[in-house]
Design a protein around this motif. Structure first.
Motif, PDB file in Angstrom:
ATOM      1  N   VAL A 142       0.836  -1.203   0.000  1.00 40.80           N
ATOM      2  CA  VAL A 142       0.000   0.000   0.000  1.00 40.80           C
ATOM      3  C   VAL A 142       0.872   1.255   0.000  1.00 40.80           C
ATOM      4  CG1 VAL A 142      -1.677   1.315   1.355  1.00 40.80           C
ATOM      5  CG2 VAL A 142      -1.977  -1.147   1.029  1.00 40.80           C
ATOM      6  N   ASN A 143       1.965   1.220   0.748  1.00 43.39           N
ATOM      7  CA  ASN A 143       2.858   2.382   0.766  1.00 43.39           C
ATOM      8  C   ASN A 143       3.447   2.677  -0.607  1.00 43.39           C
ATOM      9  OD1 ASN A 143       2.436   2.726   3.496  1.00 43.39           O
ATOM     10  ND2 ASN A 143       4.367   1.788   4.129  1.00 43.39           N
ATOM     11  N   ASP A 144       3.578   1.653  -1.434  1.00 40.23           N
ATOM     12  CA  ASP A 144       4.196   1.825  -2.749  1.00 40.23           C
ATOM     13  C   ASP A 144       3.202   2.206  -3.844  1.00 40.23           C
ATOM     14  OD1 ASP A 144       6.683   1.240  -1.731  1.00 40.23           O
ATOM     15  OD2 ASP A 144       6.647  -0.871  -2.327  1.00 40.23           O
ATOM     16  N   LEU A 145       1.903   2.138  -3.554  1.00 47.83           N
ATOM     17  CA  LEU A 145       0.921   2.479  -4.581  1.00 47.83           C
ATOM     18  C   LEU A 145       1.011   3.962  -4.927  1.00 47.83           C
ATOM     19  CD1 LEU A 145      -2.236   0.485  -3.392  1.00 47.83           C
ATOM     20  CD2 LEU A 145      -0.667  -0.105  -5.250  1.00 47.83           C
ATOM     21  N   GLY A 146       0.855   4.252  -6.199  1.00 45.96           N
ATOM     22  CA  GLY A 146       0.978   5.637  -6.646  1.00 45.96           C
ATOM     23  C   GLY A 146      -0.293   6.446  -6.510  1.00 45.96           C
ATOM     24  N   GLY A 147      -1.373   5.826  -6.063  1.00 41.86           N
ATOM     25  CA  GLY A 147      -2.667   6.496  -5.958  1.00 41.86           C
ATOM     26  C   GLY A 147      -3.739   5.600  -6.532  1.00 41.86           C
ATOM     27  N   GLY A 148      -4.936   6.120  -6.651  1.00 42.98           N
ATOM     28  CA  GLY A 148      -6.020   5.341  -7.215  1.00 42.98           C
ATOM     29  C   GLY A 148      -5.734   4.980  -8.661  1.00 42.98           C
ATOM     30  N   PRO A 149      -5.888   3.714  -9.051  1.00 43.37           N
ATOM     31  CA  PRO A 149      -5.526   3.304 -10.413  1.00 43.37           C
ATOM     32  C   PRO A 149      -6.300   4.009 -11.519  1.00 43.37           C
ATOM     33  CG  PRO A 149      -5.793   1.385  -8.992  1.00 43.37           C
ATOM     34  CD  PRO A 149      -6.286   2.563  -8.218  1.00 43.37           C
ATOM     35  N   PHE A 150      -7.539   4.437 -11.240  1.00 39.27           N
ATOM     36  CA  PHE A 150      -8.367   5.012 -12.297  1.00 39.27           C
ATOM     37  C   PHE A 150      -8.523   6.526 -12.203  1.00 39.27           C
ATOM     38  CE2 PHE A 150      -9.434   0.567 -12.322  1.00 39.27           C
ATOM     39  CZ  PHE A 150      -9.486   0.277 -13.676  1.00 39.27           C
ATOM     40  N   THR A 151      -8.299   7.097 -11.040  1.00 45.67           N
ATOM     41  CA  THR A 151      -8.396   8.553 -10.911  1.00 45.67           C
ATOM     42  C   THR A 151      -7.043   9.196 -10.670  1.00 45.67           C
ATOM     43  OG1 THR A 151      -8.748   8.498  -8.504  1.00 45.67           O
ATOM     44  CG2 THR A 151     -10.710   8.324  -9.916  1.00 45.67           C
ATOM     45  N   GLY A 152      -6.075   8.404 -10.214  1.00 41.76           N
ATOM     46  CA  GLY A 152      -4.773   8.955  -9.874  1.00 41.76           C
ATOM     47  C   GLY A 152      -4.765   9.728  -8.577  1.00 41.76           C
ATOM     48  N   ARG A 153      -5.912   9.804  -7.911  1.00 41.47           N
ATOM     49  CA  ARG A 153      -5.985  10.559  -6.662  1.00 41.47           C
ATOM     50  C   ARG A 153      -5.146   9.865  -5.590  1.00 41.47           C
ATOM     51  NH1 ARG A 153      -9.790  14.122  -3.948  1.00 41.47           N
ATOM     52  NH2 ARG A 153      -9.657  13.800  -1.682  1.00 41.47           N
ATOM     53  N   PRO A 154      -4.303  10.612  -4.872  1.00 46.46           N
ATOM     54  CA  PRO A 154      -3.543  10.003  -3.773  1.00 46.46           C
ATOM     55  C   PRO A 154      -4.481   9.340  -2.771  1.00 46.46           C
ATOM     56  CG  PRO A 154      -2.726  12.204  -4.246  1.00 46.46           C
ATOM     57  CD  PRO A 154      -3.990  12.044  -5.047  1.00 46.46           C
ATOM     58  N   LEU A 155      -4.020   8.263  -2.163  1.00 46.25           N
ATOM     59  CA  LEU A 155      -4.847   7.532  -1.214  1.00 46.25           C
ATOM     60  C   LEU A 155      -5.134   8.400   0.007  1.00 46.25           C
ATOM     61  CD1 LEU A 155      -3.064   4.072  -1.439  1.00 46.25           C
ATOM     62  CD2 LEU A 155      -5.196   4.765  -2.558  1.00 46.25           C
ATOM     63  N   ASP A 156      -6.408   8.511   0.351  1.00 46.79           N
ATOM     64  CA  ASP A 156      -6.813   9.352   1.477  1.00 46.79           C
ATOM     65  C   ASP A 156      -6.610   8.656   2.818  1.00 46.79           C
ATOM     66  OD1 ASP A 156      -8.001  11.773   0.130  1.00 46.79           O
ATOM     67  OD2 ASP A 156      -9.218  10.219  -0.815  1.00 46.79           O
ATOM     68  N   PHE A 157      -6.822   7.335   2.867  1.00 48.29           N
ATOM     69  CA  PHE A 157      -6.723   6.610   4.131  1.00 48.29           C
ATOM     70  C   PHE A 157      -6.854   5.122   3.859  1.00 48.29           C
ATOM     71  CE2 PHE A 157     -11.198   7.275   3.378  1.00 48.29           C
ATOM     72  CZ  PHE A 157     -11.802   6.090   3.771  1.00 48.29           C
ATOM     73  N   MET A 158      -6.666   4.331   4.906  1.00 45.20           N
ATOM     74  CA  MET A 158      -6.970   2.902   4.893  1.00 45.20           C
ATOM     75  C   MET A 158      -7.990   2.629   5.988  1.00 45.20           C
ATOM     76  SD  MET A 158      -6.691  -0.257   6.469  1.00 45.20           S
ATOM     77  CE  MET A 158      -5.381  -0.144   7.678  1.00 45.20           C
ATOM     78  N   MET A 159      -8.983   1.799   5.679  1.00 43.39           N
ATOM     79  CA  MET A 159      -9.943   1.326   6.677  1.00 43.39           C
ATOM     80  C   MET A 159      -9.810  -0.185   6.797  1.00 43.39           C
ATOM     81  SD  MET A 159     -12.440   1.401   8.879  1.00 43.39           S
ATOM     82  CE  MET A 159     -13.435   2.904   8.853  1.00 43.39           C
ATOM     83  N   THR A 160      -9.627  -0.671   8.013  1.00 41.13           N
ATOM     84  CA  THR A 160      -9.636  -2.106   8.228  1.00 41.13           C
ATOM     85  C   THR A 160     -10.996  -2.499   8.796  1.00 41.13           C
ATOM     86  OG1 THR A 160      -8.638  -3.960   9.445  1.00 41.13           O
ATOM     87  CG2 THR A 160      -8.417  -1.773  10.436  1.00 41.13           C
ATOM     88  N   THR A 161     -11.664  -3.434   8.118  1.00 38.14           N
ATOM     89  CA  THR A 161     -13.050  -3.753   8.465  1.00 38.14           C
ATOM     90  C   THR A 161     -13.163  -5.011   9.331  1.00 38.14           C
ATOM     91  OG1 THR A 161     -13.310  -4.807   6.292  1.00 38.14           O
ATOM     92  CG2 THR A 161     -14.102  -2.554   6.517  1.00 38.14           C
ATOM     93  N   GLY A 162     -12.292  -5.111  10.317  1.00 38.56           N
ATOM     94  CA  GLY A 162     -12.498  -6.084  11.374  1.00 38.56           C
ATOM     95  C   GLY A 162     -11.774  -7.406  11.242  1.00 38.56           C
ATOM     96  N   ASP A 163     -11.839  -8.167  12.334  1.00 39.77           N
ATOM     97  CA  ASP A 163     -11.047  -9.379  12.537  1.00 39.77           C
ATOM     98  C   ASP A 163      -9.570  -9.049  12.342  1.00 39.77           C
ATOM     99  OD1 ASP A 163     -13.314 -10.720  13.162  1.00 39.77           O
ATOM    100  OD2 ASP A 163     -13.194 -12.205  11.567  1.00 39.77           O
ATOM    101  N   ASN A 164      -9.177  -7.999  13.033  1.00 38.85           N
ATOM    102  CA  ASN A 164      -7.788  -7.557  13.014  1.00 38.85           C
ATOM    103  C   ASN A 164      -6.919  -8.510  13.822  1.00 38.85           C
ATOM    104  OD1 ASN A 164      -8.476  -4.866  11.733  1.00 38.85           O
ATOM    105  ND2 ASN A 164      -9.718  -4.786  13.587  1.00 38.85           N
ATOM    106  N   THR A 165      -7.488  -9.073  14.879  1.00 36.74           N
ATOM    107  CA  THR A 165      -6.831 -10.097  15.680  1.00 36.74           C
ATOM    108  C   THR A 165      -7.588 -11.406  15.497  1.00 36.74           C
ATOM    109  OG1 THR A 165      -8.158  -9.647  17.658  1.00 36.74           O
ATOM    110  CG2 THR A 165      -6.128  -8.363  17.369  1.00 36.74           C
ATOM    111  N   ASP A 166      -7.075 -12.471  16.067  1.00 39.02           N
ATOM    112  CA  ASP A 166      -7.727 -13.769  15.880  1.00 39.02           C
ATOM    113  C   ASP A 166      -8.219 -14.365  17.193  1.00 39.02           C
ATOM    114  OD1 ASP A 166      -8.146 -15.889  13.642  1.00 39.02           O
ATOM    115  OD2 ASP A 166      -7.408 -17.039  15.346  1.00 39.02           O
TER     116      ASP A 166
END
Length: 576
Positions: A142-166
């Motif tokens: 994710v750190n290496d991505l250049g932005g959104g593939p179709f808009t080129g917009r820089p990534l605004d954030f990451m959301m993790t949608t749960g089950d982060n632990t086990d």
């Protein structure tokens, strides 16, 4: 792995591929679709638009992986038809990444019930000891991505949608926060000098990589890899994310092992004790596995983590103590875990008591995110939503919707400033049938997924509902009574089971009365071909992917169809 079907090919061709629709897909025709996808992208590097993991050999035997062709863009027009030349008019409004079901795992914990995996495949995975170090490879991607593939917009954030632990342990929570925030991690518990789990037990019920053993895994062709377990528990560093990140609860983050009811008296004894069950007779295993799948039934905890069977003595470790919902939130609020921000990663002091752990946040100008809590402390894997939270969501949507529909279907207008909305939860609409009372609010009725979909369909400003839990890629259109009332449900595969994906989601204004949601899958930055002689973190992440593909319980359909992977999801712009 799921293939590009004729229907998927037709959809992938989109508006510009009409000439291809009359023919049966051939290799050259599919290449043309991939070229068309590439033409529409701005920054495809590092995504499955460019390449995706593929098996070297087909069939039931163990296989190595290699770099396969990228997956094309599929245009989904169930809610509204796309208009020509929209690429030339498009403006990116938001761009973000979804992680889900990382399952950061203490694989040596006494509260794991790996011995049930013949009946519950997720009870044990041959790759899971490599999960912590491999999550860092996803962070690097994710750190290496250049932005959104179709808009080129820089990534605004990451959301993790749960089950982060086990297992729901304090040490797993610490590892999770260090993975996303950056730092050194030693993914080991118990004895500081050696691994003490099922994979060096000598039991033929598991893959023992250090030992030449005849078992279900080696029969399939799993390799002999001496030294792997030592490498898996060695210290390594995670760079941490470069972008802000937010967090949503999953059932594994809210209840012991993601299945048991919270607050079971004395359960800490099993977590921090020295007895680890690694085997029971088939009849007992079958009964225990069945009990864990029946919400409202009785769970024999003492038998699950104790009783008879094959017991391994392990080194006790107080860091395995389970955390409470409040402690999970408070750990995110700790300034030491701020990382790239924001403070609390979505949670605020209002959530610190662990009772109401849902919140809103700013995605981008004009777009609000809503993070839900669909878990219940009653236990069992599936979820639901409490009436109080349901009404809070309704109020939140109504406050920023100049047009909406009431419960009788009548159109309501009001003079308010509009916001667009994207919702996030762990559970999907189809896995919200567990309506057992939540001990945080026993008198609060629980509502199912269909009821919640009905609420969202009343508000045209809702664009999408993003979730996890199922460990598969699935994109579902939820049409409403009018074209403007439809929204998309975007479900993404886990990072523990193959295909081990995260997803980039872009919101774009087509300047023609429609919006496009682009969903693009990404894999970790680990090489596709694992090097068995290399025990570096990157090489271990490659092996993590390879083992997950070959797991005796692997469900390769989790990759989804072409229409569930890289997509353009069209919908009416409610404010135009």
């Amino acid at each position: 792995m799921a293939e590009l079907t004729r229907r998927g090919f037709v959809n992938a061709a989109g508006l510009s591929g009409v000439g291809l629709l009359l023919c049966t897909p051939t290799a050259s025709a599919i290449d043309r679709v991939l070229r068309e996808t590439t033409r529409r992208t701005i920054a495809p590097a590092g995504t499955t638009l460019e390449s995706a993991a593929a098996p070297v050999n087909s069939g039931p035997r163990y296989t190595r992986l290699t770099s396969g062709p990228g997956w094309p863009l599929v245009v989904r027009q169930e809610l509204v038809a796309g208009k020509a030349d929209r690429d030339d008019r498009r403006t990116g409004l938001a761009s973000f990444v979804q992680f889900t079901d990382l399952h950061v795992t203490d694989t040596q914990s006494p509260v794991r019930f790996e011995y049930l995996h013949s009946f519950t495949g997720s009870a044990h995975r041959p790759q899971e000891t490599l999960g912590v170090v491999s999550t860092a490879a996803l962070v690097r991607r994710v750190n290496d991505l250049g932005g959104g593939p179709f808009t080129g917009r820089p990534l605004d954030f990451m959301m993790t949608t749960g089950d982060n632990t086990d297992n729901h342990e304090q040490i797993e929570l610490s590892w999770f926060l260090d993975l996303l925030g950056g730092g050194s991690i030693t993914p080991n518990t118990g004895d500081p000098n050696r691994y003490e789990g099922v994979q060096d037990s000598g039991s033929s019920h598991y893959w023992n990589p250090d030992t030449v053993l005849r078992d279900d895994y080696t029969e399939k062709g799993f390799p002999h890899l001496p030294g792997l377990l030592d490498a898996a528990i060695a210290r390594f560093s995670s760079p941490g994310l470069d972008i802000p990140w937010y967090c949503t609860f999953g059932n594994h983050d809210n209840t012991p092992v993601g299945t048991l009811p919270a607050n079971i008296p004395g359960i800490e004894y099993f977590y921090t004790g020295e007895r680890k069950v690694i085997g029971k007779d088939e009849r007992t295993c079958r009964a225990l596995a069945s009990a864990m799948e029946k919400p409202g039934g009785s769970l024999p905890v003492a038998e699950l983590f104790g009783g008879g069977g094959t017991i391994r003595k392990v080194t006790p470790d107080d860091r395995r103590t389970p955390f409470s919902t409040a402690e999970f939130v408070q750990a995110h609020l700790d300034p030491a875990n701020a990382g790239p921000g924001p403070h609390g990663h979505g949670f605020t002091e209002a959530n610190a008591d662990g009772r109401e752990v849902y919140y809103t946040f700013r995605i981008a100008p004009g777009i609000t995110g809503i993070s839900l809590d669909t878990t219940t402390l009653a236990g069992f894997a599936d979820g639901s939503i409490g009436l109080a939270q349901y009404l809070w969501v309704e109020r939140t949507l109504r406050r920023a919707s100049s047009t909406y529909y009431n419960v009788w279907g009548s159109r309501v207008t009001q003079n308010v400033s509009d916001e667009l909305f994207v919702l996030f939860s762990h559970h999907t609409s189809g896995t919200m049938g567990n309506v057992l009372p939540d001990s945080r609010n026993l008198l609060d009725p629980r509502l199912n997924g269909d009821t919640f979909v009905g609420l969202l369909n009343r508000f045209p400003n809702v664009l999408a509902w993003v979730n996890g839990h199922t460990h598969l890629n699935k994109v579902v259109a939820h049409p409403g009574n009018t074209p403007a009332q439809g929204f998309w449900e975007i479900n993404t595969a886990s990072h523990v089971d193959f295909p081990q994906h995260a997803r980039v989601i872009e919101v774009a204004d087509n300047a023609d009365g429609t919006l496009s949601l682009f969903t693009t899958l990404v894999e970790s930055d680990a090489p596709y071909a694992a090097d068995y002689d290399d025990t570096s973190p990157g090489a271990l992440a490659s092996l993590y992917r390879e083992l997950s593909y070959n797991d005796v319980h692997a469900d390769l359909s989790r990759a989804g169809s072409a229409a569930d992977r890289n997509t353009e999801l069209l919908l009416v712009h409610p404010l135009r």
